[in-house]
Write an enzyme that holds these catalytic residues in place. Structure first.
Site, mmCIF file in Angstrom:
data_model
loop_
_atom_site.group_PDB
_atom_site.id
_atom_site.type_symbol
_atom_site.label_atom_id
_atom_site.label_comp_id
_atom_site.label_asym_id
_atom_site.label_seq_id
_atom_site.Cartn_x
_atom_site.Cartn_y
_atom_site.Cartn_z
ATOM 1 N N GLU A 66 -8.224 -0.226 6.431
ATOM 2 C CA GLU A 66 -9.461 -0.998 6.377
ATOM 3 C C GLU A 66 -10.013 -1.315 7.759
ATOM 4 O O GLU A 66 -11.220 -1.363 7.980
ATOM 5 C CB GLU A 66 -9.227 -2.316 5.613
ATOM 6 N N GLY A 126 -7.131 -0.433 -0.724
ATOM 7 C CA GLY A 126 -6.993 -1.014 -2.064
ATOM 8 C C GLY A 126 -6.030 -0.231 -2.938
ATOM 9 O O GLY A 126 -5.442 -0.796 -3.867
ATOM 10 N N GLU A 165 -2.711 -1.442 -1.964
ATOM 11 C CA GLU A 165 -2.633 -2.832 -2.445
ATOM 12 C C GLU A 165 -2.340 -2.861 -3.948
ATOM 13 O O GLU A 165 -1.572 -3.694 -4.430
ATOM 14 C CB GLU A 165 -3.941 -3.561 -2.136
ATOM 15 N N ALA A 199 -10.702 1.076 -1.929
ATOM 16 C CA ALA A 199 -11.900 0.568 -2.593
ATOM 17 C C ALA A 199 -12.978 1.636 -2.475
ATOM 18 O O ALA A 199 -12.911 2.501 -1.605
ATOM 19 C CB ALA A 199 -12.350 -0.712 -1.904
#
Ligand code: 3H9
Length: 697
Positions: free
Chosen positions: A125, A102, A105, A63
């Protein structure tokens, strides 16, 4: 369509390309671009299979951390990944560089994953105080089972492509460097074989296998020790457990709730500040990016003691030959034997191989003369803190070393300018201050002298990176940034004990704040003689340094861990500090000699006096330009002294406490305790008056 994500077709493969340097982070533009490109691929009747690939140095690295704390703009990442997973056409993710957070993911939302053998994947994270919040905690265990998913998610450690293949995280690994070609070939195979969409959310065998096992409780118990004081690792376990107890969609909801709890925790703010600060310190104010750097291919170290030996290991670890100089053969032999023992111990723990031990030892040689330094590119002096001795050594080095060789001192307190003045090349002299244990601690405080050239400064910064340290450039003053603040804390801690606290009480307040060890346990590790000789030097220089019960320890040969007795006592082969009644006796005698009646001291007073004295000094350091930015101080303390990264460093922490609160307390101690250290820093007063913080500077 957003220009950071494009769609085009190559044969029967629809190619979705992300191009958002430097690391293809999932900014709002990338997320909406991914959705638009997917829609285009779905509509493209000639595209049989879709390929997700990235330009530049890496697959999506997560992210966009810079967006955290701001209002989220739709589409959210989890929804984007949902759309990819629900695609009717198979989607292949082609991974190069690092697929992180992310990014991984997103890849897990695709139906097949192929990676270059050089690639790494991970869910880091937790290192930012978070947990994977876009399905990572629900999808990863469906591929790897509980244990490995818990390990990866609670440590944030990366996994190599080869290991990822073994764990079922990727489906194929290919050598080479052209990720697009590798991705296209794999996608073509999927198309040719008519492979179906394969959604990770629907996989159940690993979930069924671990359902009801005690792996989660066991993991939590282990974390109590490993993740002391941390918030998010425990939430990571809760989230992964939900994958085993709840249907996929409910698990996703639970993950979201837990993610938001982490997002709102102050630790997230501290860790993200630390992340960016670590990268920011490499950009030195006033030092042009294209400053030439000198090659460092051969290094000399003076002193085979704890510090010199540790410093030498850093270079051997990086494959750079290093010669250690000592005065006596016996000391040299002892130093080299300690280095070997350190490497052997690391090998015993399985962190390096025996072959690596030999390889590293073969890069380290010893000498009794500086004549052997005639061809080194850098020499680092690491003898004890005596200006006279250092000046003599630098005068000799000036003669022995070739022109252009960098002459560095590992001094932790003394003036680099005074040392440089003993040479004919002050432009080549710099401070390289390592932290004990020098082969472990990540900080390298780089001290610029008045005359140090830009080239030498840039070389030192580059060198730090090469030997895997975080280099922080600081100015020249007594103790520089780290020790100047530490000594204020140390003096206050000693004074608190004079007044009635016990060393254990002071240390506990600091470890409760998150430091790995307290002030006094740290003195024992560094050696009580170090502080003692510093105080002696300062007294010799005419400074008013009060008598201390710690001088008595040094005089009695209680030098810390190395003599198994210092402020604490130690059992053979064990570093655990044990309170020692003999020391209580020494302290009591000292109080009696000084006519001090001891009083009850609260933990709050200890916290304020130990920490605010540092913050006040930090503000003075900023005011004087010794540190360029508050974040330079933060990183110095995180990597040099174990300040908890989740509190973001001392200056970030001070902003959270509130500078007005700190200033009021500083003023109070100025009246009640007194001394120069409690004179409020002008910068602190100014910031409070203007309603600003260190972070606003
Ligand atoms: C996440 O994904 C949450 C999701 O689960 C859920 C969401 C709902 N964002 O380190 P470098 C910048 S959390 C923005 O020097 P390297 C970095 O600041 C995220 N910027 O290079 C630097 O900028 P500058 C999980 C980022 O080659 C530049 O990129 N992901 C981000 O040594 C180069 O970085 C992570 O935690 C980012 N995510 O290492 C991965 N990442 O040039 C964090 C980097 O202006 N990143 N930047 O100073 C890393 O570990 C390393 O940066 C990486 C590259 C290994 C990728």
């Amino acid at each position: 369509m957003s220009e950071v994500v494009t769609y085009n077709r190559e044969g029967s493969i629809g190619v979705i390309t992300v191009n958002y340097p430097p690391v293809n982070a999932l900014s709002h533009g990338v997320r909406s671009g991914l959705v638009a490109a997917l829609e285009q691929g779905q509509k493209d009747a000639d595209a049989k299979v879709l390929l997700l690939v990235c330009e530049g140095r890496t697959f999506i690295a997560g992210a966009d951390i810079r967006e955290f704390g701001k209002p989220m703009q739709e589409p959210g990442l989890a929804a984007v990944i949902d759309q990819y997973e629900n695609s009717d056409k198979p989607i292949v993710a082609a991974i190069h560089g690092t697929a992180l957070g992310g990014g991984l993911e997103t890849a897990l939302g695709c139906h097949y994953r192929v990676a270059l053998s050089s690639a790494k994947v991970g869910l880091p994270e937790v290192k930012l105080g978070l947990l994977p919040g876009a399905g990572g905690t629900q999808r990863l265990p469906r591929l790897t089972g509980a244990q490995k998913a818990l390990e990866m998610i609670t440590t944030g450690d990366f996994v190599s492509a080869k290991d990822a293949l073994g764990l079922g995280i990727v489906d194929a690994v290919e050598d080479g460097s052209d990720i697009k070609a590798v991705g296209l070939a794999y996608a073509q195979k999927v198309a040719d074989d008519n492979k179906p969409v394969r959604r990770v959310r629907d996989l159940t065998d690993k979930i069924d296998a671990d359902k009801g096992s005690d792996v989660f409780d066991q993991f939590r118990a282990g974390l109590q020790k490993k993740a002391r004081g941390l918030f998010s690792p425990f939430k990571c376990v809760d989230a992964v457990e939900a994958a085993f107890n709840l249907p996929f969609d409910d698990g996703m909801k639970r993950e979201r709730e837990l993610f938001m709890e982490c997002m709102e925790s102050p630790q997230r703010g501290g860790l993200i500040h630390s992340f960016f600060a670590e990268r920011e310190v490499s950009k030195v104010k006033g030092l042009a990016k294209d400053t030439p750097v000198r090659e460092i291919n051969k290094v000399g170290v003076i002193g085979a003691g704890t510090m010199g030996g540790g410093i030498a290991m850093n270079f051997a670890n990086a494959g750079i030959p290093v010669t250690i100089a000592e005065v006596k053969q016996e000391a040299l032999d002892k130093g080299l034997a300690v280095i070997r023992r350190n490497y052997e111990n690391t090998a015993k723990k399985g962190r390096i191989t025996q072959a690596q031990v030999e390889e590293r030892m073969s890069l380290i040689s010893g000498t009794l003369t500086y004549d052997d330094f005639s061809d080194v590119d850098l020499v680092i002096e690491a003898v004890f803190e005596s200006m006279d001795l250092k000046k003599t050594i630098f005068g000799q080095l000036d003669k022995a070393c070739k022109p252009g060789a960098i002459l560095a001192s590992n001094t932790s307190t003394l003036s680099i300018d005074d040392i440089a003045a003993a040479t004919s090349r002050p432009q080549d002299v710099i401070g390289l201050h390592f932290f004990s244990p020098a082969n472990v601690m990540k900080l390298l405080e780089i001290v610029r002298g008045e005359k140090t050239s830009d080239e030498v400064k840039a070389t030192a910064m580059a060198l730090a990176k090469k030997i895997r340290k975080v280099g922080v450039m600081v100015g020249n003053c007594y103790g520089f940034v780290g020790n100047r603040m530490l000594h204020k804390r140390g003096a206050e801690a000693m004074a608190l004990v004079n007044e009635g606290a016990s060393p254990q009480q002071v240390d506990k307040v600091l470890t409760d704040l998150g430091f790995p060890m307290g002030q006094f346990a740290m003195s024992d590790l560094a050696g009580i003689d170090i502080g003692y000789s510093i105080r002696k030097e300062r007294r010799k220089a005419g400074e008013d340094v009060p008598a201390s019960w710690m001088d008595k320890l040094a005089e009695q040969g209680r030098l810390g861990q190395k003599t198994q007795a210092g402020v604490y006592k130690y059992e053979e082969g064990n570093r655990k500090p044990i309170p020692d009644p003999q020391v209580d006796q020494i302290i009591a005698e000292f109080r009696a000699e000084q006519g001090i009646t001891s009083r009850e001291i609260t933990d709050q007073e200890i916290l304020e006096r130990c920490m605010y004295v540092m913050i006040n000094e930090g503000a003075k350091i900023l005011e004087e330009g010794i540190a360029d930015r508050a974040l330079d101080i933060d990183i110095t303390w995180i990597y040099g002294y174990g300040f908890p990264a989740y509190r973001g460093g001392p200056m970030f922490w001070a902003d959270q406490v509130g500078l007005d609160t700190i200033l009021a307390s500083v003023k109070n101690f100025q009246d009640t305790v007194g001394g120069e250290q409690w004179k409020p820093a002008g910068l602190l007063e100014k910031l409070v008056a203007e309603g600003r913080q260190f972070g606003d500077l």
